[in-house]
Design a protein around this motif. Structure first.
Motif, PDB file in Angstrom:
ATOM      1  N   ASP A   1       0.828  -1.201   0.000  1.00 43.34           N
ATOM      2  CA  ASP A   1       0.000   0.000   0.000  1.00 43.34           C
ATOM      3  C   ASP A   1       0.871   1.263   0.000  1.00 43.34           C
ATOM      4  OD1 ASP A   1      -1.754   2.048   0.461  1.00 43.34           O
ATOM      5  OD2 ASP A   1      -2.844   1.028   2.080  1.00 43.34           O
ATOM      6  N   GLU A   2       0.876   1.927  -1.141  1.00 41.79           N
ATOM      7  CA  GLU A   2       1.779   3.077  -1.278  1.00 41.79           C
ATOM      8  C   GLU A   2       1.366   4.267  -0.427  1.00 41.79           C
ATOM      9  OE1 GLU A   2       2.476   3.836  -5.418  1.00 41.79           O
ATOM     10  OE2 GLU A   2       3.515   1.931  -5.649  1.00 41.79           O
ATOM     11  N   SER A   3       0.156   4.209   0.100  1.00 42.78           N
ATOM     12  CA  SER A   3      -0.257   5.340   0.939  1.00 42.78           C
ATOM     13  C   SER A   3       0.285   5.189   2.365  1.00 42.78           C
ATOM     14  CB  SER A   3      -1.790   5.442   0.972  1.00 42.78           C
ATOM     15  OG  SER A   3      -2.313   4.349   1.696  1.00 42.78           O
ATOM     16  N   LYS A   4       0.829   4.038   2.667  1.00 41.25           N
ATOM     17  CA  LYS A   4       1.328   3.789   4.028  1.00 41.25           C
ATOM     18  C   LYS A   4       2.809   4.188   4.142  1.00 41.25           C
ATOM     19  CE  LYS A   4      -2.211   1.729   6.146  1.00 41.25           C
ATOM     20  NZ  LYS A   4      -3.228   1.763   5.133  1.00 41.25           N
ATOM     21  N   PRO A   5       3.232   4.627   5.327  1.00 41.20           N
ATOM     22  CA  PRO A   5       4.649   4.964   5.498  1.00 41.20           C
ATOM     23  C   PRO A   5       5.548   3.753   5.230  1.00 41.20           C
ATOM     24  CG  PRO A   5       3.363   5.604   7.438  1.00 41.20           C
ATOM     25  CD  PRO A   5       2.452   4.809   6.555  1.00 41.20           C
ATOM     26  N   VAL A   6       6.701   4.026   4.632  1.00 39.28           N
ATOM     27  CA  VAL A   6       7.595   2.935   4.223  1.00 39.28           C
ATOM     28  C   VAL A   6       7.974   2.039   5.398  1.00 39.28           C
ATOM     29  CG1 VAL A   6       9.939   2.440   3.403  1.00 39.28           C
ATOM     30  CG2 VAL A   6       8.502   4.047   2.163  1.00 39.28           C
ATOM     31  N   GLU A   7       8.239   2.637   6.551  1.00 42.91           N
ATOM     32  CA  GLU A   7       8.678   1.805   7.677  1.00 42.91           C
ATOM     33  C   GLU A   7       7.581   0.813   8.089  1.00 42.91           C
ATOM     34  OE1 GLU A   7      11.889   1.719   8.761  1.00 42.91           O
ATOM     35  OE2 GLU A   7      12.179   3.126   7.112  1.00 42.91           O
ATOM     36  N   GLN A   8       6.337   1.248   7.965  1.00 45.56           N
ATOM     37  CA  GLN A   8       5.221   0.349   8.270  1.00 45.56           C
ATOM     38  C   GLN A   8       5.146  -0.777   7.233  1.00 45.56           C
ATOM     39  OE1 GLN A   8       1.980   3.023   9.246  1.00 45.56           O
ATOM     40  NE2 GLN A   8       0.550   1.324   9.006  1.00 45.56           N
TER      41      GLN A   8
ATOM     42  N   VAL B   1      17.452  -4.202   3.628  1.00 42.91           N
ATOM     43  CA  VAL B   1      17.317  -4.618   2.225  1.00 42.91           C
ATOM     44  C   VAL B   1      15.924  -4.243   1.706  1.00 42.91           C
ATOM     45  CG1 VAL B   1      17.238  -6.618   0.680  1.00 42.91           C
ATOM     46  CG2 VAL B   1      19.079  -6.431   2.370  1.00 42.91           C
ATOM     47  N   LEU B   2      14.902  -4.457   2.538  1.00 44.15           N
ATOM     48  CA  LEU B   2      13.544  -4.084   2.123  1.00 44.15           C
ATOM     49  C   LEU B   2      13.452  -2.573   1.879  1.00 44.15           C
ATOM     50  CD1 LEU B   2      11.416  -6.321   4.534  1.00 44.15           C
ATOM     51  CD2 LEU B   2      11.464  -6.492   2.032  1.00 44.15           C
ATOM     52  N   ARG B   3      14.118  -1.817   2.747  1.00 47.25           N
ATOM     53  CA  ARG B   3      14.119  -0.351   2.560  1.00 47.25           C
ATOM     54  C   ARG B   3      14.716  -0.010   1.194  1.00 47.25           C
ATOM     55  NH1 ARG B   3      16.719   1.089   7.287  1.00 47.25           N
ATOM     56  NH2 ARG B   3      14.788   0.904   8.451  1.00 47.25           N
ATOM     57  N   LEU B   4      15.763  -0.726   0.838  1.00 45.67           N
ATOM     58  CA  LEU B   4      16.381  -0.506  -0.479  1.00 45.67           C
ATOM     59  C   LEU B   4      15.416  -0.903  -1.607  1.00 45.67           C
ATOM     60  CD1 LEU B   4      18.954   0.339  -2.021  1.00 45.67           C
ATOM     61  CD2 LEU B   4      19.769  -2.018  -1.827  1.00 45.67           C
ATOM     62  N   PHE B   5      14.684  -1.982  -1.397  1.00 46.89           N
ATOM     63  CA  PHE B   5      13.675  -2.377  -2.401  1.00 46.89           C
ATOM     64  C   PHE B   5      12.665  -1.240  -2.601  1.00 46.89           C
ATOM     65  CE2 PHE B   5      13.822  -7.292  -1.461  1.00 46.89           C
ATOM     66  CZ  PHE B   5      15.055  -7.365  -2.071  1.00 46.89           C
ATOM     67  N   TYR B   6      12.155  -0.708  -1.481  1.00 50.07           N
ATOM     68  CA  TYR B   6      11.144   0.354  -1.628  1.00 50.07           C
ATOM     69  C   TYR B   6      11.719   1.582  -2.322  1.00 50.07           C
ATOM     70  CZ  TYR B   6       7.729  -2.278   1.006  1.00 50.07           C
ATOM     71  OH  TYR B   6       6.821  -3.246   1.380  1.00 50.07           O
TER      72      TYR B   6
ATOM     73  N   ARG C   1       7.479   2.981  -7.884  1.00 52.49           N
ATOM     74  CA  ARG C   1       6.728   3.078  -9.147  1.00 52.49           C
ATOM     75  C   ARG C   1       6.857   4.444  -9.801  1.00 52.49           C
ATOM     76  NH1 ARG C   1       2.590  -1.132  -9.188  1.00 52.49           N
ATOM     77  NH2 ARG C   1       2.413  -1.862  -7.059  1.00 52.49           N
ATOM     78  N   GLN C   2       7.416   5.410  -9.075  1.00 54.39           N
ATOM     79  CA  GLN C   2       7.525   6.762  -9.641  1.00 54.39           C
ATOM     80  C   GLN C   2       8.798   6.928 -10.480  1.00 54.39           C
ATOM     81  OE1 GLN C   2       4.761   8.168  -8.970  1.00 54.39           O
ATOM     82  NE2 GLN C   2       4.327   6.660  -7.383  1.00 54.39           N
ATOM     83  N   LYS C   3       9.608   5.875 -10.540  1.00 51.18           N
ATOM     84  CA  LYS C   3      10.868   5.991 -11.280  1.00 51.18           C
ATOM     85  C   LYS C   3      10.615   6.445 -12.707  1.00 51.18           C
ATOM     86  CE  LYS C   3      12.713   1.853 -11.079  1.00 51.18           C
ATOM     87  NZ  LYS C   3      12.143   0.868 -10.177  1.00 51.18           N
ATOM     88  N   PRO C   4      11.438   7.380 -13.211  1.00 50.43           N
ATOM     89  CA  PRO C   4      11.256   7.792 -14.605  1.00 50.43           C
ATOM     90  C   PRO C   4      11.760   6.725 -15.574  1.00 50.43           C
ATOM     91  CG  PRO C   4      13.119   8.949 -13.605  1.00 50.43           C
ATOM     92  CD  PRO C   4      12.515   8.100 -12.528  1.00 50.43           C
ATOM     93  N   HIS C   5      11.530   6.945 -16.860  1.00 58.34           N
ATOM     94  CA  HIS C   5      12.063   6.035 -17.867  1.00 58.34           C
ATOM     95  C   HIS C   5      13.547   6.275 -18.039  1.00 58.34           C
ATOM     96  CE1 HIS C   5       8.349   4.311 -19.089  1.00 58.34           C
ATOM     97  NE2 HIS C   5       7.802   5.515 -19.250  1.00 58.34           N
ATOM     98  N   GLY C   6      14.245   5.272 -18.503  1.00 55.50           N
ATOM     99  CA  GLY C   6      15.669   5.438 -18.760  1.00 55.50           C
ATOM    100  C   GLY C   6      15.950   5.676 -20.230  1.00 55.50           C
TER     101      GLY C   6
END
Ligand code: BGC
Length: 730
Positions: free
Chosen positions: A16-23, A316-321, A327-332
């Motif tokens: 859920d992207e609306s939730k804080p990353v740490e949660q 590692v999960l923090r790095l994944f997020y 999902r906001q990453k731009p195109h390369g």
């Protein structure tokens, strides 16, 4: 029927992207099995580690770094995968970036590199490197940002911010004290706390605290007898506790040696062990990694709880997020026009005009009819070789081709002059031009001399070449001299034609025994895809050079603290397993050493000429007394007194006039690059705080700014500081 709101209610928190990353991290962690947790903390291939497929976390792909995105190798081998979509733009080496003294270009570098990485679906770039230039023999200095902790700090922060602004993680390397390539797995560094904190750590600290680096790479070497990839002092204490690093510690490839230490001492993600490449061992042995089955077994046996494991997985999960799950990453984009423009701009701003007697440069386009280019480096690709930073480029303009394209009205002749033990191919990428040569050195020299006699100007393109022992990973240089017959050929040419421009390609200084006789010297680094065009544009004067040396160019090795104190390369222990290397020069690295010995280097730190001239006026300050929590600003008028537009870098050094401890004669604490039209004057204002006055107090284990008298020395090079201002700290 599911409504949107029930969908949202059913969506697990970790997605859920609306939730804080740490949660989201807590939630993901609570759903992972022991096997899944163990899996995400070690590699599954040469450059990737697994995500959690069951939960929808993609695999994590790393890649070198730091000058472009390395071509793909096979899953389990160092051989090229033979992809058709991995020919990249090679940006200038980081020494060149540092030589621009332009943090905005570092930001652009990071952004552009991120776009290339995104196109290639890489999530972690293995770079930038900020190990300090301790000795000019250092095989990987070209990948780093010079000798000065302040300069490296200012340049590394925007590089990281640029890269990560596009969702690609930086992996700052090699943390820390990896200043020897020779025996890099065996060197045990012994160093004072003061030198560690004042010289070798500041760029890493800035990378973490200001740059917000999402990952960092442990170094191969040892500190206090423990390998840096699992060194509790370096990782748990300094990096994670004191600096508050919340990212992932990644091992250098094959830098992990012990399960218990890896569990306890702060390593989070293991790469490169036991996979028939950098370390010996069976291939495809990922399950046998120190942090794989051996770790699981110890947990099952009850030796460890999952406390340490959960902490690693959390990171590692923090790095994944931050990367794969962003999902906001731009195109390369690969090889875009912008990327080439950036590579060219950085190359042009980083090239350093070291010497220019009688204004031999820029080459006069009207009167110069015949140019002789000499030297293997004029026709040698420099993006291939040098170790892990080797690239497969879409294009690389060689110096000779750049010169031919720019000086179209002159007749350009080329002779090789000498033969080097040139890299023909590296890691499956082959250099384009055949360098086969059967003639003797005497014949090659005679040919160069004969042609030089006829030339209006001779451009000798020499230096180092990324072969083993010549600016290459894994080994240091064996000597400070230029390799092969370069000196001999230069001396022979000088006898018949003194109009010689020496263009040096390298990431290191070198002895230049003929320096008094050669009127013009240009330091052109390893500058990547646009090398030839950048060099030619400077030689022709289309670009007014503005690069400044990011290191002291010693006249000889005796001027370098690491050598003069007999510290480098250290001494093998009796069992020949470890080399103890005590950094006896302490904080006296680079200009700090030559200053303390009142030695004059060949070219000083911060030196670099221009085709115009600048005048620095008298400095004024906004106060005479500053407080520990205050700031002080200095203003100097800078005038372009010549007849070309150009950039000058105003450098501010601090000298502590009284102190309980030994202080360097001066230390760089601020700089600013200004662009001025002919005749234009600008007031440059530079502000510093009391941290610029402080030293690392070994008894208090903290930085200390002593009350007392200080001098701000301001000018355009570490040996050209015409104006100073004295002030007090209260
Ligand atoms: C180098 C690293 C590099 C890694 C992966 C190691 O040998 O020291 O800088 O990122 O290999 O190629």
């Amino acid at each position: 029927m599911m409504t949107l709101s029930t969908l949202a209610q059913n969506m697990p928190v970790y997605l859920d992207e609306s939730k804080p990353v740490e949660q989201r991290i807590d939630d993901a962690l609570s759903r992972m099995t022991l096997d899944e947790k163990i899996a995400v903390i070690h590699a599954q291939s040469k450059f990737s580690s697994p995500g959690v497929k069951r939960l929808g976390f993609p695999d994590l792909w790393t890649d070198d770094g730091p000058h472009g995105v390395r071509p793909d190798v096979l899953w389990d081998e160092w051989e090229q995968a033979g992809q058709t979509n991995d020919s990249c733009v090679a940006f200038p080496a980081l020494t060149c970036l540092a030589a621009t003294w332009n943090p905005q270009l570092a930001r652009l570098y990071g952004e552009n590199l991120a776009e290339e990485a995104l196109y290639r679906n890489k999530h972690v770039m293995l770079g930038p490197g900020v190990n300090i230039y301790r000795t000019p023999l250092g095989g990987r200095n070209f990948e780093y940002m010079g000798e000065d902790p302040w300069l490296a700090s200012r340049m590394v922060v925007p590089y990281i911010q640029g890269l990560q602004s596009k969702g690609v993680a930086a992996c700052v390397k090699h943390y820390a004290l990896n200043n020897d390539e020779e025996y890099r797995h065996q060197v045990n560094v012994k160093i004072s706390d003061r030198a560690l904190h004042e010289i070798y750590l500041p760029a890493f600290k800035a990378a973490v605290q200001e740059g917000g680096a999402w990952s960092i790479m442990g170094a191969y070497n040892l500190y206090q007898g423990v390998h840096n990839c699992h060194n509790a002092t370096m990782l748990n204490k300094i990096l994670k506790k004191d600096w508050g690093f919340d990212g992932v510690v990644i091992s250098d490839w094959g830098g992990c040696h012990n399960t218990d230490e890896a569990i306890k001492n702060g390593l989070d993600l293991e790469f490169g062990s036991w996979t028939n490449g950098l370390t010996a061992g069976a291939s495809n042995a990922y399950d046998n990694y120190y942090l794989a089955l051996p770790y699981k077994k110890l947990i099952q046996e009850g030796k460890y709880s999952t406390k340490e494991l959960d902490e690693k997985v959390r990171r590692v999960l923090r790095l994944f997020y931050r990367t794969t799950m962003n999902r906001q990453k731009p195109h390369g984009f690969l090889c875009s026009e912008n990327h080439y423009a950036t590579a060219l701009k950085i190359a042009q701003e980083g090239i350093v005009l070291l010497k220019n007697d009688r204004n031999l440069l820029p080459i006069n386009l009207q009167t110069t009819k015949k140019i002789l280019v000499v030297g293997e480096n004029a026709i040698k690709m420099m993006t291939v070789g040098g170790g892990s930073s080797s690239l497969k480029v879409q294009k690389e303009i060689l110096p000779l081709d750049g010169i031919k394209a720019r000086f179209t009205d002159a007749q350009i002749d080329y002779v090789r002059g000498y033969v080097g033990d040139t890299v023909q191919s590296y890691n499956g990428v082959t250099v384009g031009r055949s360098l086969y040569e059967t003639r003797s050195q005497a014949e090659l020299t005679a040919e160069a001399v004969a042609k030089a006699k006829e030339a209006d100007v001779v451009i000798f393109v020499g230096g180092l070449n990324k072969s083993d022992y010549q600016d290459c990973e894994g080994h240091d240089r064996k000597s400070y001299d230029l390799p092969y017959a370069q000196n001999e050929v230069i001396e022979a040419i000088l006898k018949v034609n003194p109009r010689l421009v020496y263009v040096n390609i390298s990431g290191n200084g070198a002895a230049l025994p003929w320096i008094k006789k050669v009127p013009a010297v240009v330091q052109a680094w390893f500058i990547g895809s646009e090398a030839g065009e950048a060099i030619a544009s400077v030689l022709a004067g289309d670009v007014n050079p503005s690069g400044k040396l990011p290191f002291t160019w010693y006249a000889s090795l005796n001027q370098c603290g690491a050598h003069a104190t007999g510290s480098y390369p250290g001494t093998w222990r009796e069992d020949y397993k470890i080399i103890d290397e005590e950094y006896k020069e302490g904080i006296y690295v680079g200009y700090r050493y030559t200053d303390s010995k009142k030695q004059k280097p060949l070219f000083a730190f911060g030196h670099g000429l221009s085709y115009t001239t600048f005048k620095v006026g008298k400095a004024t300050a906004n106060k005479q007394v500053m407080t520990t929590d205050g700031q002080i600003s200095f203003t100097v008028p800078v005038t372009n007194t010549g007849n070309r537009a150009g950039s000058e870098t105003i450098q501010l050094y601090i000298a502590a006039k009284q102190s309980k401890v030994d202080r360097p004669v001066k230390e760089l604490k601020a700089f600013q690059k200004v662009y001025l039209q002919p005749g234009e004057t600008r007031n440059v204002t530079i502000t510093i705080g009391s941290e610029a006055l402080s030293y690392y107090d070994e008894t208090r284990h903290d930085w200390c700014a002593e009350p007392g008298k200080y001098e701000a020395l301001i000018g355009t090079a570490s040996d050209l500081l015409p104006t100073k201002h004295t002030f007090q700290l209260k």
